[in-house]
Every structure is written in C-alpha cells, then in structure tokens.
Enzyme design. Structure first.
Site, PDB file in Angstrom:
ATOM      1  N   LYS A 188     -53.130  64.302  34.709  1.00 17.16           N
ATOM      2  CA  LYS A 188     -53.203  64.853  33.353  1.00 17.16           C
ATOM      3  C   LYS A 188     -52.281  64.102  32.394  1.00 17.16           C
ATOM      4  O   LYS A 188     -52.234  64.377  31.212  1.00 17.16           O
ATOM      5  CB  LYS A 188     -52.870  66.345  33.377  1.00 17.16           C
ATOM      6  CG  LYS A 188     -53.944  67.130  34.124  1.00 17.16           C
ATOM      7  CD  LYS A 188     -53.814  68.618  34.020  1.00 17.16           C
ATOM      8  CE  LYS A 188     -54.935  69.253  34.836  1.00 17.16           C
ATOM      9  NZ  LYS A 188     -54.780  70.697  34.997  1.00 17.16           N
ATOM     10  N   HIS A 213     -53.533  79.702  36.041  1.00 19.19           N
ATOM     11  CA  HIS A 213     -54.572  78.936  36.732  1.00 19.19           C
ATOM     12  C   HIS A 213     -54.687  79.536  38.134  1.00 19.19           C
ATOM     13  O   HIS A 213     -53.694  80.022  38.674  1.00 19.19           O
ATOM     14  CB  HIS A 213     -54.074  77.491  36.803  1.00 19.19           C
ATOM     15  CG  HIS A 213     -55.064  76.482  37.256  1.00 19.19           C
ATOM     16  ND1 HIS A 213     -55.353  76.267  38.580  1.00 19.19           N
ATOM     17  CD2 HIS A 213     -55.810  75.593  36.561  1.00 19.19           C
ATOM     18  CE1 HIS A 213     -56.234  75.282  38.675  1.00 19.19           C
ATOM     19  NE2 HIS A 213     -56.538  74.858  37.470  1.00 19.19           N
ATOM     20  N   GLN A 263     -50.183  71.607  32.490  1.00 17.84           N
ATOM     21  CA  GLN A 263     -50.877  71.542  31.198  1.00 17.84           C
ATOM     22  C   GLN A 263     -49.927  71.197  30.050  1.00 17.84           C
ATOM     23  O   GLN A 263     -50.363  70.727  29.012  1.00 17.84           O
ATOM     24  CB  GLN A 263     -51.568  72.893  30.948  1.00 17.84           C
ATOM     25  CG  GLN A 263     -52.709  72.853  29.966  1.00 17.84           C
ATOM     26  CD  GLN A 263     -53.790  71.876  30.336  1.00 17.84           C
ATOM     27  OE1 GLN A 263     -54.106  70.997  29.548  1.00 17.84           O
ATOM     28  NE2 GLN A 263     -54.357  71.966  31.525  1.00 17.84           N
ATOM     29  N   ASP A 268     -45.144  75.973  36.065  1.00 12.47           N
ATOM     30  CA  ASP A 268     -46.284  75.083  36.253  1.00 12.47           C
ATOM     31  C   ASP A 268     -46.416  74.252  34.972  1.00 12.47           C
ATOM     32  O   ASP A 268     -46.781  74.777  33.915  1.00 12.47           O
ATOM     33  CB  ASP A 268     -47.527  75.962  36.510  1.00 12.47           C
ATOM     34  CG  ASP A 268     -48.824  75.167  36.519  1.00 12.47           C
ATOM     35  OD1 ASP A 268     -48.804  73.974  36.177  1.00 12.47           O
ATOM     36  OD2 ASP A 268     -49.862  75.766  36.859  1.00 12.47           O
ATOM     37  N   CYS A 289     -60.874  77.784  35.909  1.00 12.56           N
ATOM     38  CA  CYS A 289     -59.968  78.179  36.998  1.00 12.56           C
ATOM     39  C   CYS A 289     -59.030  79.288  36.539  1.00 12.56           C
ATOM     40  O   CYS A 289     -57.867  79.340  36.966  1.00 12.56           O
ATOM     41  CB  CYS A 289     -59.140  77.004  37.522  1.00 12.56           C
ATOM     42  SG  CYS A 289     -60.117  75.707  38.222  1.00 12.56           S
TER      43      CYS A 289
HETATM   44  C1  LIG Z   1     -54.770  71.424  36.065  1.00  9.72           C
HETATM   45  C2  LIG Z   1     -53.891  72.580  36.275  1.00  9.72           C
HETATM   46  C3  LIG Z   1     -53.483  72.961  37.560  1.00  9.72           C
HETATM   47  C4  LIG Z   1     -53.989  72.303  38.815  1.00  9.72           C
HETATM   48  O1  LIG Z   1     -53.647  70.972  38.870  1.00  9.72           O
HETATM   49  P1  LIG Z   1     -54.233  70.029  40.038  1.00  9.72           P
HETATM   50  O2  LIG Z   1     -53.926  68.659  39.553  1.00  9.72           O
HETATM   51  O3  LIG Z   1     -55.704  70.321  40.105  1.00  9.72           O
HETATM   52  O4  LIG Z   1     -53.526  70.388  41.286  1.00  9.72           O
HETATM   53  C5  LIG Z   1     -52.621  74.026  37.682  1.00  9.72           C
HETATM   54  N1  LIG Z   1     -52.168  74.682  36.605  1.00  9.72           N
HETATM   55  C6  LIG Z   1     -52.534  74.343  35.347  1.00  9.72           C
HETATM   56  C7  LIG Z   1     -51.990  75.095  34.185  1.00  9.72           C
HETATM   57  C8  LIG Z   1     -53.407  73.282  35.136  1.00  9.72           C
HETATM   58  O5  LIG Z   1     -53.777  72.946  33.904  1.00  9.72           O
END
Ligand SMILES: *Cc1c(COP(=O)(O)O)cnc(C)c1O
Length: 404
Positions: A224, A121, A201, A198, A362
């Site tokens: 999320k 992302h 997701q 990260d 993104c």
């Molecule tokens: C949604 C997402 C982000 C960003 O998350 P925010 O809540 O917008 O800060 C970063 N990495 C991944 C893989 C995502 O799906």
C-alpha cells in the site's frame, strides 16, 4: 508541491489502457501502484546479487544481507522506532496482526478483555476472535456514529482493569476516517493495556512517529506504500518483543538447537523464521525512500485537494450518498447511488477504464451498521489527477442513466 506530471512518469502502469481506455486507477486503498525504481530494485536483486541472507561468508550473501538490513534501518528511521531490531519483517499487515494475537496467547486469562473498534478490517477482527476462543478472553467493540467516527466516550467506558489489549486501525479502509490514536493509546496505558495500531491504510498518507505515539505494536504492508506484495512490518516495543514467544519455529530464529532444548535468537530474528522475502524487503526500503523524497506533507496536501474536489463533484450526482463523512479523513470515498448495486456500477465504469473497488471492503460490520450490502469505493493516490476525477463523475452519470 508535487509535480504530478513528472510523478506520473515514474509509474509505468499509468501509461496502460484498460478495455481500450486510458487507465484511471482509483483502487489505491486496496493496493498502490509501483514506481519504476521499486520494480528495478527487484530485478536488480535477482539479476545481480541473489543469495540467501545471514548464512554465508560469501560475497553475494554479504551483499544481500547488507541490502536487507539497510532496508530495516530505513524503515526504523521512517517510522521512528527506537531500535532497528524492533522492526520485524512480515508477509504484511495480516501476518503482523496474527503474530501478535498468537504470541499473546499465554498472557491472557479467562475474563480478560480485548477492545477493537467498530470499523476494523476483517484482519483486525478475526485473529482477536480466535485469540478469545483460545483463552476465554472477551471481545468488546468501540461503537461509531453515522459519520463513521468512533464514539470516544464509549471507549472510555469500555476500559477497565480487565482490559489487556486494544486494537484500532489508524485509518479505516472502508470509510477513510482517521481515528484519534494518540488519545486511544494514552487512555489504554492508564489501564496497563497494550495497544496495536493497524497502520495499513494510514501509512501511505501519514508518517507516524512510533516513539512519540508510545504505541506497543504497529503493523503495515509495503504494497500500500508503493512497495511489493508479500512484505510488511511488525513494530513492537523491545520489552514486548522480548517477552512474547516466537510465532513460528524454524531456521534463522534459533541460537542453539538440540533435541532437548532450543534457545531463540536475539531480536529481530526470533520472529523471522525461515528465508524471508529478501527482494521484497529491499524494495520496501526503496519505496520508502521514494515516498520520502516526494515528502509525506506534500503527498497529504495534494491528496486532500483531490478528496475535496471529488467529494464536491460526486455530490452533484443526484441520489449519491457518501459513507464516512468525518472531517478527519484520508482520500477514500465510499458511496452508493440510489438503490443501484455497487457491483453494477463497478462493472460499467470498468468498461470505461476506471478501476474502483466494490463490495464490503473486508469490513462487513461497517456495511451492517449502514444496512447496505456494500459500497463503491474510489480511493486516490498522489499520482491521480483532477481530470481523472472528472472522468469518474461522467462515467458514473452514464452508469446511473443505464441502470435507472
Ligand atoms: C489492507 C488492510 C489490511 C490488510 O492488509 P494486507 O496487506 O492484506 O495484509 C488490514 N487493515 C487495513 C486497515 C487495511 O487497509
């Protein structure tokens, strides 16, 4: 097994209509919907015990502080962190990543290397590029194949004694690929590199065990995970959080302040300057309880069924190509139909009440890899149904007929 009919009644928004049609919400990878108990917890806080935390001896402040700290403990247990002070409340994944990238500045030298993956992302690319600009460190990229899987042999080759940091998303938001993070973490540790995962997701589908993973940093966003926006967590191992300088200065993060010198508060407060998103943190805990009551195994099993069914049905549409075909993936389907622009498809099916994401998600480097401007992305959650997938397929057939 989940009782989907009952689960759907927990989410008030699922009764709404869009453009006169029942809402079919397939943009869960961008943000999830919220159950009534999460919404209620926010109303409850503001209508019954709204007060600033950690500052007052008065009753309301105590109630708010207790609820806030209880939530931290719920998150510690959920993610299996060793200590609750290793859970830092942030504004979300993006902020968590920026906190680590900024705080790492004094620990990097010119020529040090940072490894990211080809399927990140933007929030997991740009902060590292900025860190490289500040320090003279170099960014290296783990490439991927046509199926949207990382070339792990190439990762092995990138690791050297110059590697200081490795950053990979557990699940790609654009492709749904589940990356082999345990392997990535263990290999990096052989070179004494720190790893940030990260989890934005993956966390809605996979409950991670942070101690078993032995990961150095982990970030996620509540929104999320059926929680509100503007709140998330940064997990960091105690040894790292003690070593890194604070990200922001302000109230709450200090022990003692004079004009000559300030000493910082203990963890986690060192990283929580200013008044936090109190209601958000409390609601995040409620959302985690809700999901655990349903059970992450049940959620994953049902979403897998939705994914398999949708994949089979979508591929019946002539000219439809799916991007991201790894065997290891979550319930995300990125696709295009022939040469039709994703935006046109998204616009037409929105008129039929179906909400999907269109664009580069993104993750422009992924789109460049496939040489496409973007995709249509349908992402499913445990409150979606097979009937909704049928509606998507027939809406796409209509859109295709109109656009070709
Ligand atoms: C949604 C997402 C982000 C960003 O998350 P925010 O809540 O917008 O800060 C970063 N990495 C991944 C893989 C995502 O799906």
């Amino acid at each position: 097994m989940l009782d989907i009919k009952k689960v759907r009644t927990d989410f008030p928004i699922l009764k709404e209509t869009v453009n006169g049609k029942p809402l079919v919400y397939f943009d869960n990878a961008a943000t999830s919907q919220k159950p009534q108990i999460v919404i209620d917890s926010i109303v409850d806080y503001y209508s019954k015990y709204n007060a600033n935390i950690h500052r007052g001896v008065h009753t309301l402040s105590q109630l708010a502080t207790d609820a806030f700290e209880q939530s931290r403990i719920k998150l510690q247990k959920h993610f299996n962190a060793k200590h609750s002070f290793e859970i830092i409340f942030t504004a979300g994944t993006t902020q968590g990543i920026n906190m680590v990238a900024t705080s790492f500045t004094p620990f990097l030298n010119k020529g040090d290397e940072i490894i990211v993956s080809a399927m990140e992302h933007h929030s997991n690319i740009v902060p590292w590029q900025m860190l490289c600009e500040r320090t003279g460190a170099v960014l290296k990229v783990i490439p991927m194949n046509e199926k949207g899987e990382l070339l792990i042999n190439e990762y092995d080759k990138l690791l050297t004694n110059k590697t200081k940091l490795v950053f990979v998303n557990h699940v790609s938001n654009a492709l749904g690929t589940i990356n082999p993070i345990k392997y990535i973490i263990d290999k990096a540790h052989l070179f004494n590199a720190a790893v940030l995962i990260d989890g934005a997701q993956s966390s809605p589908h996979i409950k991670p065990d942070l101690q078993a993973l032995d990961v150095d940093f982990y970030v996620a966003s509540a929104h999320k995970l059926c929680g509100p926006t503007g709140i998330g967590i940064l997990y960091g191992k105690q040894k790292w959080l003690q070593k890194l300088p604070p990200y922001q200065g302000g109230g709450e993060m200090i022990k003692e302040v004079t004009f000559e010198h300030t000493s910082y508060a203990d963890l986690p407060y060192k990283f929580e300057a200013g008044t936090p998103n109190i209601s958000g943190a409390i609601a995040f805990g409620v959302a985690i309880d809700y999901l655990n009551e349903l059970g992450f195994d049940n959620i994953a099993a049902y979403e897998k069924e939705l994914l398999n069914y949708a994949t089979k049905e979508l591929l019946k549409i002539e000219g439809l190509r799916i991007y991201g075909t790894s065997k290891q993936k979550t319930s995300v389907i990125s696709f295009n139909i022939a040469n039709i622009h994703p935006y046109d498809i998204g616009t037409i099916i929105d008129k039929l009440g179906i909400e999907v994401r269109t664009g580069h998600h993104c993750a422009q480097p992924i789109m460049d890899f496939y040489k496409i401007p973007g995709t249509v992305r349908a992402s499913f959650a445990f409150y979606n149904t097979f009937e909704e997938i049928d509606l998507l397929v027939s809406a796409l057939q209509r859109a295709k007929a109109m656009l070709t």
